[in-house]
Motif scaffolding. Sequence first.
Motif, PDB file in Angstrom:
ATOM      1  N   PRO A   1     -48.832 -20.470 -31.222  1.00 31.80           N
ATOM      2  CA  PRO A   1     -48.916 -19.028 -30.966  1.00 31.80           C
ATOM      3  C   PRO A   1     -47.771 -18.301 -31.634  1.00 31.80           C
ATOM      4  N   PRO A   2     -47.983 -17.107 -32.168  1.00 34.10           N
ATOM      5  CA  PRO A   2     -49.204 -16.289 -32.069  1.00 34.10           C
ATOM      6  C   PRO A   2     -50.256 -16.610 -33.114  1.00 34.10           C
ATOM      7  N   PHE A   3     -50.144 -17.714 -33.838  1.00 36.36           N
ATOM      8  CA  PHE A   3     -51.096 -18.184 -34.847  1.00 36.36           C
ATOM      9  C   PHE A   3     -51.133 -17.290 -36.088  1.00 36.36           C
ATOM     10  N   ILE A   4     -51.261 -15.989 -35.879  1.00 41.06           N
ATOM     11  CA  ILE A   4     -51.216 -15.039 -36.997  1.00 41.06           C
ATOM     12  C   ILE A   4     -49.918 -14.249 -36.871  1.00 41.06           C
ATOM     13  N   PRO A   5     -49.030 -14.309 -37.866  1.00 44.48           N
ATOM     14  CA  PRO A   5     -47.773 -13.545 -37.782  1.00 44.48           C
ATOM     15  C   PRO A   5     -48.050 -12.050 -37.626  1.00 44.48           C
ATOM     16  N   PRO A   6     -47.202 -11.335 -36.908  1.00 49.75           N
ATOM     17  CA  PRO A   6     -47.393  -9.893 -36.719  1.00 49.75           C
ATOM     18  C   PRO A   6     -47.480  -9.172 -38.067  1.00 49.75           C
ATOM     19  N   GLN A   7     -48.396  -8.201 -38.122  1.00 47.79           N
ATOM     20  CA  GLN A   7     -48.605  -7.432 -39.344  1.00 47.79           C
ATOM     21  C   GLN A   7     -47.827  -6.111 -39.264  1.00 47.79           C
ATOM     22  N   ASP A   8     -47.188  -5.740 -40.347  1.00 49.86           N
ATOM     23  CA  ASP A   8     -46.488  -4.446 -40.408  1.00 49.86           C
ATOM     24  C   ASP A   8     -47.513  -3.326 -40.590  1.00 49.86           C
ATOM     25  N   PHE A   9     -47.494  -2.387 -39.661  1.00 51.08           N
ATOM     26  CA  PHE A   9     -48.420  -1.255 -39.727  1.00 51.08           C
ATOM     27  C   PHE A   9     -47.763  -0.143 -40.531  1.00 51.08           C
ATOM     28  N   VAL A  10     -48.336   0.165 -41.709  1.00 47.80           N
ATOM     29  CA  VAL A  10     -47.780   1.196 -42.581  1.00 47.80           C
ATOM     30  C   VAL A  10     -48.462   2.522 -42.234  1.00 47.80           C
ATOM     31  N   ALA A  11     -47.932   3.200 -41.232  1.00 53.25           N
ATOM     32  CA  ALA A  11     -48.577   4.400 -40.713  1.00 53.25           C
ATOM     33  C   ALA A  11     -48.321   5.603 -41.616  1.00 53.25           C
ATOM     34  N   ASP A  12     -49.329   6.485 -41.670  1.00 55.22           N
ATOM     35  CA  ASP A  12     -49.185   7.746 -42.377  1.00 55.22           C
ATOM     36  C   ASP A  12     -48.516   8.744 -41.432  1.00 55.22           C
ATOM     37  N   ALA A  13     -47.591   9.521 -41.950  1.00 57.31           N
ATOM     38  CA  ALA A  13     -46.834  10.456 -41.104  1.00 57.31           C
ATOM     39  C   ALA A  13     -47.737  11.500 -40.454  1.00 57.31           C
ATOM     40  N   GLU A  14     -48.724  11.990 -41.189  1.00 57.64           N
ATOM     41  CA  GLU A  14     -49.602  13.039 -40.664  1.00 57.64           C
ATOM     42  C   GLU A  14     -50.747  12.475 -39.823  1.00 57.64           C
ATOM     43  N   TYR A  15     -51.229  11.286 -40.199  1.00 60.90           N
ATOM     44  CA  TYR A  15     -52.345  10.671 -39.480  1.00 60.90           C
ATOM     45  C   TYR A  15     -51.919   9.267 -39.023  1.00 60.90           C
ATOM     46  N   PRO A  16     -51.337   9.143 -37.842  1.00 58.75           N
ATOM     47  CA  PRO A  16     -50.775   7.866 -37.369  1.00 58.75           C
ATOM     48  C   PRO A  16     -51.795   6.747 -37.219  1.00 58.75           C
ATOM     49  N   SER A  17     -53.099   7.077 -37.149  1.00 55.72           N
ATOM     50  CA  SER A  17     -54.104   6.022 -36.989  1.00 55.72           C
ATOM     51  C   SER A  17     -54.358   5.282 -38.295  1.00 55.72           C
ATOM     52  N   LEU A  18     -53.923   5.847 -39.408  1.00 50.44           N
ATOM     53  CA  LEU A  18     -54.159   5.220 -40.709  1.00 50.44           C
ATOM     54  C   LEU A  18     -53.100   4.163 -41.021  1.00 50.44           C
ATOM     55  N   ASP A  19     -53.577   3.001 -41.492  1.00 53.86           N
ATOM     56  CA  ASP A  19     -52.684   1.944 -41.975  1.00 53.86           C
ATOM     57  C   ASP A  19     -52.830   1.902 -43.483  1.00 53.86           C
TER      58      ASP A  19
END
Length: 664
Positions: free
Chosen positions: A133-151
């Motif tokens: 565990p966690p089997f898949i290393p944590p992924q860095d989320f490259v968020a957009d400043a204006e639209y936080p839901s976008l990676d």
Amino acid sequence: MTSIYPLGTAPVKPEFLLQVNSGQSANVPDDDAAEGTSSHVQDRAGAGEDERSNVGPSRKKRSKAEKKAQRGANKGRRFGKIRDEVEVCWKVAAGQICEFGDECRFTHDIPAYLAAKPRDIRIPDTTQSLEVPPFIPPQDFVADAEYPSLDMGTICPVFAEMGECRFGLKCRFLGGHIRKSNGALEMISDTEKRAHAAISATELNFMSPEALKNLRTKKYNFPISSAYLKEIQTAEEKGKDTTSHAAAAATTENVGDDLPSTAIETIAERTGETATVTQVDTPDVPMRFNEKKRLHWSGKTYLAPLTTVGNLPFRRLCVAYGADITCGEMGLANSFLAGSKEEWSLIRRHPSESIFGVQLAGNKAATLVPTAETIAKECAGNVDFVDINCGCPIDLVFQTGSGSALLDTPGKLGKIIVGMNKALGEIPVTVKLRTGVKDGRNTAHKLMPRLSTEWNVGCISLHGRTRQQRYTKLADWEYIKQCVAAVRGKEEEENCPAVPIFGGGDCFSSEGYWSVVENSGVDGVMIGRGALIKPWIFTEIKEHREWDISARERLDLIKKYAEFGISHFGSDTAGINTTRRYLCEALSFQYRYIPIGLLEALPGRINDRAPAFRGRNELETLLASPDSRDWVKLSEMFLGPAPASWTFTPKHKSNAYGVEESQG
């Protein structure tokens, strides 16, 4: 040396065995789930088994007692669509103008939609996977400043394959194919990829809305079928032999007053129903179809048609691991003729499927022949064969006279085959069957020579069990050998070309595959359950080896399935969770694989039950978990968190994910 394992138990090395409570019963999966019912249409719409029983040839209303008998843990599976909390208009999402304007029932407010939309998903690189565990290393989320839901660091599988994403703003990988231009969001398109995808990636066999409408409104023309059925009706009215090739259509079902009493008794004993003229096995006049394509399948690997689990993403996966011949899920002739969009979706083909067929189930020529004619007309050049299901053992199919019930009605089957041969032109007709209906009453050795020399089928596949046996006994490969000999003898006697014959049943290893091919004389083995449990079996067969596949390699296989599922079902919220559902269906078989590195004796056998065991690492242990909640965890590695309202009830009797929540 005396074995410490009970008969039928896989010989797992002692160091991998786990202690379990003595009172704990083993969970025995029901492998008839692989052949399934004709439930795919209603499953997708969320209907239960009571509703599904009224789909197909018989629409008889069932009594309360019959409904009660059908109830059970896995009889009423429901899979509703999961949608975005705020739904944006499809046209606006694709950058187009909506003709409804302010009257549209979906939002046109893009900032509001993106603010409420769940975060983008990122499919991880499995080369970086871990065995703990966690089997898949944590992924860095490259968020957009204006639209936080976008990676902005994600990759959309649809865009990567097609050069564009048809789901636009609704895509859950939106950051992978969008950019800002003068403050506005703009979709990216890759012209080179689009051109390449048009040839190598675009799915085939889409029915036009006009054709579906004509089928629904009974305005579709069937010139070949109509002439054929009329010819048969005329022959029957004149009292001619209705089982001859010139008069082969089951348009009348109850005209058996003059049948021989022995034939009536035999058929009634097997089926529990009154015999009809179409069921009597009377001599037929041979007919040759020189224009038919010959199928040169000797030495090729064949993935069996499988209901629900044999969908297009799974077939793509098997092709990636070496499957040469694939066949779509079983479809009902009645539903095809009714213009069911869901049923016609079963014939879609991916370009990677080099030899692709469609499987039909039905109980008479009056429905199967027109269906075949429609397929030939609408899918010209994109269907290599059409298979008639004469093997499905499920009660819902059998009781309508379809599936394995056709084994006891050779006269009717002959009419169906001849009519379909006429309607399909050069496309060959193939037949999948079982050894017989009841134990101790094998009939395939009598039927198969006729399929080859009289009715001109292109290929015969024989599952080495009767309908009554289901999967309770080992497949009878000695009988398959006898059937092959009977066909080859008749072909030589009639001076007919040899048709390919595929056997089936219990094939689970390269050694087992090549052994039965050599000993039985078949041209190959149709693989069903073996491919569901270990899709890489086709690689083993082609490379003549047993593959001790690692847990990381199996995780990569799951990733491939997720990507294929997203490409097929869609990259929006609904498509992601449809992919999740079918991925969990696949894992409900794959968990049963016992790594060969854990076994004391090789090869592994498909019917051996696994004792409680641990893997060589924690990831391998997770992949062997029979708990469907762990299958959902595996799906979340590639498809993001499962929504709170999403549930999964497997076909096999296991712990259902989401049951506790749904009861709360």
